[in-house]
Scaffold this motif. Structure first.
Motif, PDB file in Angstrom:
ATOM      1  N   PHE A  89      -8.253   2.864  -7.996  1.00 24.10           N
ATOM      2  CA  PHE A  89      -8.003   1.440  -7.762  1.00 24.10           C
ATOM      3  C   PHE A  89      -6.710   0.990  -8.441  1.00 24.10           C
ATOM      4  CE2 PHE A  89      -8.408  -3.087  -8.628  1.00 24.10           C
ATOM      5  CZ  PHE A  89      -8.504  -3.525  -7.315  1.00 24.10           C
ATOM      6  N   GLN A  90      -6.458   1.442  -9.647  1.00 25.29           N
ATOM      7  CA  GLN A  90      -5.228   1.066 -10.340  1.00 25.29           C
ATOM      8  C   GLN A  90      -4.000   1.544  -9.566  1.00 25.29           C
ATOM      9  OE1 GLN A  90      -6.058   2.706 -14.237  1.00 25.29           O
ATOM     10  NE2 GLN A  90      -6.489   0.679 -15.065  1.00 25.29           N
ATOM     11  N   ARG A  91      -4.061   2.760  -9.037  1.00 21.31           N
ATOM     12  CA  ARG A  91      -2.946   3.263  -8.234  1.00 21.31           C
ATOM     13  C   ARG A  91      -2.748   2.400  -6.992  1.00 21.31           C
ATOM     14  NH1 ARG A  91      -5.063   8.593  -7.033  1.00 21.31           N
ATOM     15  NH2 ARG A  91      -3.453   8.698  -5.431  1.00 21.31           N
ATOM     16  N   PHE A  92      -3.849   1.989  -6.358  1.00 19.29           N
ATOM     17  CA  PHE A  92      -3.759   1.153  -5.165  1.00 19.29           C
ATOM     18  C   PHE A  92      -3.138  -0.210  -5.491  1.00 19.29           C
ATOM     19  CE2 PHE A  92      -5.840  -2.144  -2.508  1.00 19.29           C
ATOM     20  CZ  PHE A  92      -5.139  -1.887  -1.342  1.00 19.29           C
ATOM     21  N   VAL A  93      -3.559  -0.835  -6.579  1.00 24.69           N
ATOM     22  CA  VAL A  93      -3.031  -2.157  -6.938  1.00 24.69           C
ATOM     23  C   VAL A  93      -1.534  -2.085  -7.216  1.00 24.69           C
ATOM     24  CG1 VAL A  93      -3.088  -3.985  -8.684  1.00 24.69           C
ATOM     25  CG2 VAL A  93      -5.219  -3.105  -7.750  1.00 24.69           C
ATOM     26  N   VAL A  94      -1.099  -1.054  -7.921  1.00 28.40           N
ATOM     27  CA  VAL A  94       0.334  -0.901  -8.220  1.00 28.40           C
ATOM     28  C   VAL A  94       1.117  -0.725  -6.915  1.00 28.40           C
ATOM     29  CG1 VAL A  94       2.047   0.620  -9.276  1.00 28.40           C
ATOM     30  CG2 VAL A  94       0.010  -0.053 -10.562  1.00 28.40           C
ATOM     31  N   LEU A  95       0.624   0.137  -6.023  1.00 26.81           N
ATOM     32  CA  LEU A  95       1.278   0.334  -4.722  1.00 26.81           C
ATOM     33  C   LEU A  95       1.340  -0.977  -3.937  1.00 26.81           C
ATOM     34  CD1 LEU A  95      -0.075   3.655  -3.174  1.00 26.81           C
ATOM     35  CD2 LEU A  95       2.310   3.025  -3.461  1.00 26.81           C
ATOM     36  N   LEU A  96       0.248  -1.676  -3.910  1.00 31.21           N
ATOM     37  CA  LEU A  96       0.166  -2.933  -3.166  1.00 31.21           C
ATOM     38  C   LEU A  96       1.160  -3.956  -3.703  1.00 31.21           C
ATOM     39  CD1 LEU A  96      -1.442  -4.180  -0.841  1.00 31.21           C
ATOM     40  CD2 LEU A  96      -3.056  -5.049  -2.526  1.00 31.21           C
ATOM     41  N   GLU A  97       1.218  -4.106  -5.014  1.00 32.73           N
ATOM     42  CA  GLU A  97       2.140  -5.073  -5.601  1.00 32.73           C
ATOM     43  C   GLU A  97       3.602  -4.698  -5.347  1.00 32.73           C
ATOM     44  OE1 GLU A  97       1.252  -5.954  -9.682  1.00 32.73           O
ATOM     45  OE2 GLU A  97      -0.415  -7.241  -9.108  1.00 32.73           O
ATOM     46  N   ASP A  98       3.889  -3.405  -5.281  1.00 38.17           N
ATOM     47  CA  ASP A  98       5.262  -2.957  -5.061  1.00 38.17           C
ATOM     48  C   ASP A  98       5.698  -3.023  -3.596  1.00 38.17           C
ATOM     49  OD1 ASP A  98       5.596  -2.496  -7.742  1.00 38.17           O
ATOM     50  OD2 ASP A  98       5.250  -0.330  -7.619  1.00 38.17           O
ATOM     51  N   HIS A  99       4.729  -2.882  -2.662  1.00 38.57           N
ATOM     52  CA  HIS A  99       5.101  -2.693  -1.258  1.00 38.57           C
ATOM     53  C   HIS A  99       4.497  -3.699  -0.276  1.00 38.57           C
ATOM     54  CE1 HIS A  99       6.965   1.149  -2.263  1.00 38.57           C
ATOM     55  NE2 HIS A  99       5.879   1.441  -2.960  1.00 38.57           N
TER      56      HIS A  99
END
Length: 197
Positions: A165-175
């Motif tokens: 989930f943390q990886r997904f949130v970081v990706l989402l915020e960046d892209h």
């Protein structure tokens, strides 16, 4: 953070269904509350902690000698890395249906001081360090609660879920502005669309 007790009118504002724009943390120290969360009825009793995710529809339908506190957690209060931690906790609660956490006697003794520190800090006039102190005490409290959930869920499945989930949130915020397709995120995370959903 708002404390409530017998005769308090604070809970009146929650008597009508409303969608909340902040995450809510409710701790009941005594008595009982009956609530609706997204139109499902729940009962909160002594020494239970309730996490209500942002956007949920909440109403307090009954109360009996209820004493406790409501804590509103707004996204903008925290930095981006802190928000990722909070989201991972909330998602684990939602997926595991652990919106309610029953505190043992030992857990209660460990968690109560966090609320006392938050309450004491909020009584003081705002100063340059207050936000920093509140952020860190609140994160420490949430991490303490997270430890209780890990114990319930089993550490391996919980840690793996949290990391994904943390990886997904970081990706989402960046892209999120450029990448709207689910396939982009599933490829980056090496997950199926079903698993990501």
């Amino acid at each position: 953070m708002t404390s409530f007790g017998d005769g308090s009118s604070f809970l009146d504002q929650f008597s009508k269904r409303d969608r909340y724009k902040a995450h809510l943390l409710v701790v009941l120290f005594g008595g009982e509350l009956k609530l609706e969360i997204d139109f499902d009825s729940h009962r909160l009793s002594q020494y239970q902690v309730l996490m209500v995710p942002k956007g949920a529809v909440l109403a307090v339908t009954e109360r009996s000698n209820a004493r406790g506190c409501f804590l509103r957690i707004h996204d903008e209060f925290f930095s981006r890395p802190q928000r990722v931690m909070i989201y991972s906790l909330l998602v684990n609660l939602i997926q595991s249906r652990k919106l309610f956490i029953q505190l043992t006697e030992d857990e209660k003794e460990e968690i109560l001081p966090y609320f006392q520190i938050l309450e004491n800090e909020l009584k003081h006039h705002e100063n340059q360090n207050q936000t920093f102190i509140l952020q860190n005490v609140l994160l420490a409290l949430l991490n303490k609660l997270e430890g209780n959930i890990q114990h319930i869920e089993g550490p391996n499945s919980f840690i793996h879920l949290r990391q994904e989930f943390q990886r997904f949130v970081v990706l989402l915020e960046d892209h999120y502005k450029q990448e709207k397709s689910v396939s982009f995120y599933t490829e980056q995370l090496k997950l199926t669309a079903k698993h990501l959903n």
